[in-house]
Design a protein around this motif. Structure first.
Motif, mmCIF file in Angstrom:
data_model
loop_
_atom_site.group_PDB
_atom_site.id
_atom_site.type_symbol
_atom_site.label_atom_id
_atom_site.label_comp_id
_atom_site.label_asym_id
_atom_site.label_seq_id
_atom_site.Cartn_x
_atom_site.Cartn_y
_atom_site.Cartn_z
ATOM 1 N N GLU A 114 1.169 -0.875 -0.205
ATOM 2 C CA GLU A 114 0.000 -0.036 0.005
ATOM 3 C C GLU A 114 0.806 1.205 -0.300
ATOM 4 O OE1 GLU A 114 -2.474 1.919 -0.027
ATOM 5 O OE2 GLU A 114 -3.546 0.138 0.226
ATOM 6 N N LYS A 115 0.237 2.573 -0.584
ATOM 7 C CA LYS A 115 0.671 3.150 -1.221
ATOM 8 C C LYS A 115 0.585 4.725 -0.366
ATOM 9 C CE LYS A 115 4.759 1.653 -2.294
ATOM 10 N NZ LYS A 115 5.960 1.379 -1.428
ATOM 11 N N ASP A 116 -1.288 4.603 -0.287
ATOM 12 C CA ASP A 116 -1.659 5.875 -0.025
ATOM 13 C C ASP A 116 -1.430 5.835 1.456
ATOM 14 O OD1 ASP A 116 -5.171 6.656 1.039
ATOM 15 O OD2 ASP A 116 -5.071 6.979 -0.132
ATOM 16 N N GLU A 117 -1.961 6.746 1.918
ATOM 17 C CA GLU A 117 -1.567 6.971 3.073
ATOM 18 C C GLU A 117 -2.140 6.869 3.928
ATOM 19 O OE1 GLU A 117 0.973 10.283 4.105
ATOM 20 O OE2 GLU A 117 3.402 9.456 3.383
ATOM 21 N N GLU A 118 -3.702 7.446 3.559
ATOM 22 C CA GLU A 118 -5.077 7.026 4.835
ATOM 23 C C GLU A 118 -5.126 5.936 4.991
ATOM 24 O OE1 GLU A 118 -6.631 9.340 5.949
ATOM 25 O OE2 GLU A 118 -5.435 10.604 5.224
ATOM 26 N N ILE A 119 -4.964 5.238 4.177
ATOM 27 C CA ILE A 119 -5.426 3.517 3.936
ATOM 28 C C ILE A 119 -4.380 2.936 4.821
ATOM 29 C CG2 ILE A 119 -5.479 1.190 3.379
ATOM 30 C CD1 ILE A 119 -6.742 2.575 0.682
ATOM 31 N N PRO A 149 10.856 -3.618 8.959
ATOM 32 C CA PRO A 149 12.249 -2.731 7.501
ATOM 33 C C PRO A 149 10.181 -2.191 6.868
ATOM 34 C CG PRO A 149 12.373 -5.374 7.462
ATOM 35 C CD PRO A 149 11.547 -4.659 8.748
ATOM 36 N N MET A 150 8.932 -2.539 7.297
ATOM 37 C CA MET A 150 8.017 -1.911 6.673
ATOM 38 C C MET A 150 7.876 -0.955 7.357
ATOM 39 S SD MET A 150 4.929 -4.340 5.968
ATOM 40 C CE MET A 150 4.812 -6.204 7.016
ATOM 41 N N LEU A 151 7.822 -0.364 9.051
ATOM 42 C CA LEU A 151 7.602 0.379 10.281
ATOM 43 C C LEU A 151 9.041 1.663 9.400
ATOM 44 C CD1 LEU A 151 6.868 -1.250 13.093
ATOM 45 C CD2 LEU A 151 5.502 -0.571 11.587
ATOM 46 N N VAL A 152 10.333 1.032 9.466
ATOM 47 C CA VAL A 152 11.179 1.698 8.696
ATOM 48 C C VAL A 152 11.066 2.332 7.169
ATOM 49 C CG1 VAL A 152 13.349 1.750 8.167
ATOM 50 C CG2 VAL A 152 13.124 0.799 10.142
ATOM 51 N N ASP A 153 10.263 1.888 6.349
ATOM 52 C CA ASP A 153 9.791 2.146 4.898
ATOM 53 C C ASP A 153 9.070 3.476 5.790
ATOM 54 O OD1 ASP A 153 10.091 2.112 2.006
ATOM 55 O OD2 ASP A 153 7.544 2.000 2.462
ATOM 56 N N ILE A 154 7.934 3.562 6.490
ATOM 57 C CA ILE A 154 7.510 4.836 7.046
ATOM 58 C C ILE A 154 7.778 5.649 7.547
ATOM 59 C CG2 ILE A 154 5.461 5.606 8.742
ATOM 60 C CD1 ILE A 154 4.297 1.767 8.418
ATOM 61 N N PHE A 155 8.630 5.671 8.266
ATOM 62 C CA PHE A 155 9.699 6.251 9.211
ATOM 63 C C PHE A 155 10.567 7.645 8.049
ATOM 64 C CE2 PHE A 155 9.905 4.034 12.530
ATOM 65 C CZ PHE A 155 9.970 4.628 13.795
ATOM 66 N N ILE A 161 2.133 12.727 10.104
ATOM 67 C CA ILE A 161 3.224 12.322 11.321
ATOM 68 C C ILE A 161 2.241 11.411 11.710
ATOM 69 C CG2 ILE A 161 2.293 14.173 11.971
ATOM 70 C CD1 ILE A 161 6.234 13.947 13.128
ATOM 71 N N LYS A 162 1.841 11.275 11.694
ATOM 72 C CA LYS A 162 -0.137 10.111 12.369
ATOM 73 C C LYS A 162 0.698 8.693 12.234
ATOM 74 C CE LYS A 162 -3.850 12.978 12.802
ATOM 75 N NZ LYS A 162 -5.770 12.700 12.105
ATOM 76 N N LEU A 163 1.303 9.179 10.996
ATOM 77 C CA LEU A 163 1.500 7.541 10.005
ATOM 78 C C LEU A 163 3.034 7.196 11.239
ATOM 79 C CD1 LEU A 163 1.333 7.260 6.501
ATOM 80 C CD2 LEU A 163 1.124 6.049 7.918
ATOM 81 N N VAL A 164 3.786 8.515 11.237
ATOM 82 C CA VAL A 164 4.799 8.088 11.772
ATOM 83 C C VAL A 164 5.115 7.526 13.609
ATOM 84 C CG1 VAL A 164 7.229 9.042 13.295
ATOM 85 C CG2 VAL A 164 6.637 9.488 10.626
ATOM 86 N N LEU A 165 4.018 8.113 13.895
ATOM 87 C CA LEU A 165 3.697 8.013 15.016
ATOM 88 C C LEU A 165 3.116 7.276 15.614
ATOM 89 C CD1 LEU A 165 1.914 11.605 16.292
ATOM 90 C CD2 LEU A 165 4.491 10.460 17.151
ATOM 91 N N LEU A 166 2.236 6.259 14.916
ATOM 92 C CA LEU A 166 2.148 4.865 14.980
ATOM 93 C C LEU A 166 2.922 3.965 14.258
ATOM 94 C CD1 LEU A 166 -1.701 4.596 13.435
ATOM 95 C CD2 LEU A 166 -1.700 5.072 15.644
ATOM 96 N N ALA A 167 3.910 4.526 13.828
ATOM 97 C CA ALA A 167 5.221 3.561 13.335
ATOM 98 C C ALA A 167 5.982 2.857 14.952
ATOM 99 C CB ALA A 167 6.153 4.010 12.172
ATOM 100 N N ILE A 168 6.722 4.593 15.439
ATOM 101 C CA ILE A 168 6.855 4.356 16.334
ATOM 102 C C ILE A 168 5.915 3.992 17.684
ATOM 103 C CG2 ILE A 168 7.649 5.998 18.310
ATOM 104 C CD1 ILE A 168 8.181 7.727 16.232
#
Length: 421
Positions: A114-119, A149-155, A161-168
């Motif tokens: 997935e590349k869509d950030e909302e999804i 690796p998937m979470l690091v890709d999100i970083f 910023i919401k995506l980063v906070l969830l990944a953290i």
């Protein structure tokens, strides 16, 4: 985040869940491929410029959304049925369901594509609910080798910023279950991308809420604990030390102070980083913590003294402690007042200043004036380690106590000391 007994008993039929959000659909609509989605989720997918069906990846001949009224009636009937039997939960369709292990596996597969950030936000939110629910869930997710690796890709790639906070949040939860190899792998992934990951974590510390700040600091500590190189890379990243030193202010939340001190202790094991911490006036912040009249947690006091002990191994650190306007008084104040660990750190600091280096003779006067001698006499008979009790004896002799020769004779020793750094 746990579930009560009523929620645990509710089983949601799989075909009532949106393939994107994995939540119960409120407004089911079907694409031309025959797959049904919740309208808000599929609309975001299409608005993002996608022209395929998310579930089948077929190219859409039409982007028309056809309401699935039959399914909507079935969901409504099921919702009413469950709501009537579950007191206090009249609208389970709106509840945030905890996904199953199978659904999380599906979510991870979709997250990798997935590349869509909302999804992506919806997927990560589901994973957060899963990993926060039970210990078994955390064990399950920590075993997923492709997760980090998937979470690091999100970083690296996330614009939100919401995506980063969830990944953290996910990383903070699962990495504690990992072994040393997992931590080294995470550190390597996060520190070999030109600094993008560190930039993302810094933003999380600056813009996140209190929980996000604490989680971000803990993740930083994990990736800095691998080796000296990782400590230096993180310490030299613009803004990180500044934010973390700012976090140990006496006005900050005690949990944030504790997490920040723990991180600073970890990176200060590098001599190069110690100099940076001293230059950044970390000792002034520690002094304020030690002198505060308000109740400070035992953990915060212990970590403050431990960090001060480490910084006292450098000449500029000792100079800052001696000239810091009350720092020595703060150390003496914590003797025998907090815990055995705090007392041992405090004695070691005083032993370093007054016995080993003795670069500033005014420190001895400060210790005597602060009733330090009496406290040190008690330390000798306390449950502290033999090494620390010996340090207390050395200090008493240096401070030239006006007591009987027999009392001083009891403290005579020929022990050779090793610096505890």
């Amino acid at each position: 985040m746990g579930r009560d007994e009523t929620e645990t008993c509710i089983t949601v039929p799989t075909f009532f869940k949106c393939p994107i959000s994995l939540d119960v659909m409120r407004s089911p609509v079907s694409l031309c491929t025959g797959v049904t989605y919740d309208r808000p989720s599929i609309q975001r997918w299409l608005d993002g410029g996608n022209s395929t069906c998310p579930a089948t990846m077929q190219i859409l001949k039409s982007k028309d959304l056809v309401p699935n009224l039959t399914l909507q009636r079935l969901i409504k009937a099921w919702s009413d049925s469950v709501g009537s039997s579950a007191a206090g939960s009249p609208d389970p369709a709106s509840a945030r369901e905890i996904p199953t292990s199978e659904e999380v596996n599906e979510s991870l597969t979709r997250l990798s594509l997935e590349k869509d950030e909302e999804i992506r936000l919806e997927i990560l939110s589901r994973i957060v609910r899963f990993v926060k629910d039970t210990e078994a869930n955390r064990e399950f997710l920590s075993g997923k080798k492709d997760l980090v690796p998937m979470l690091v890709d999100i970083f690296v790639s996330a614009a939100k910023i919401k995506l980063v906070l969830l990944a953290i949040k996910i990383l903070d939860t699962v990495i504690e279950k990992g072994n040393e190899g997992d931590r080294e792998r995470l550190s390597n992934l996060m520190l070999t991308n030109g600094g993008d990951c560190l930039t993302a974590i810094l933003l999380a510390i600056q813009r996140g809420d209190l929980e996000s700040k604490i989680e971000s600091v803990r993740v930083l500590e994990v990736i800095s604990s691998v080796d000296t190189k990782s400590k230096i890379i993180i310490a030299e990243r613009d803004g990180i030390l500044t934010e973390l030193i700012k976090s140990i202010d006496t006005e900050s939340d005690p949990n944030l102070i504790e997490a920040s001190l723990s991180f600073l202790i970890t990176i200060s094991k590098s001599k190069r980083v110690r100099s940076k911490l001293i230059a950044a006036k970390t000792i002034t912040k520690i002094r304020d913590i030690l002198l505060t009249e308000e109740t400070t947690s035992v953990a915060v006091t212990e970590k403050s003294l431990k960090l001060l002990e480490i910084l006292s191994s450098k000449r500029e650190g000792r100079s800052e402690i001696c000239c810091g306007g009350g720092c020595v008084e703060g150390v003496v104040k914590k003797l025998l007042k907090v815990s055995t660990a705090a007392t041992e750190h405090a004695v070691t600091i005083l032993w370093c200043l007054c016995h080993v280096f003795r670069e500033d003779k005014t420190v001895e006067e400060t210790v005597e004036r602060s009733n330090g001698v009496t406290k040190l006499l008690v330390v000798i008979q306390s449950s502290c380690s033999p090494m620390v009790r010996q340090m207390a004896k050395d200090l008493i002799k240096v401070l030239k106590v006006k007591s009987s020769a027999s009392a001083l004779a009891a403290y005579e020793t020929k022990t050779t000391h090793i610096m505890p750094f």
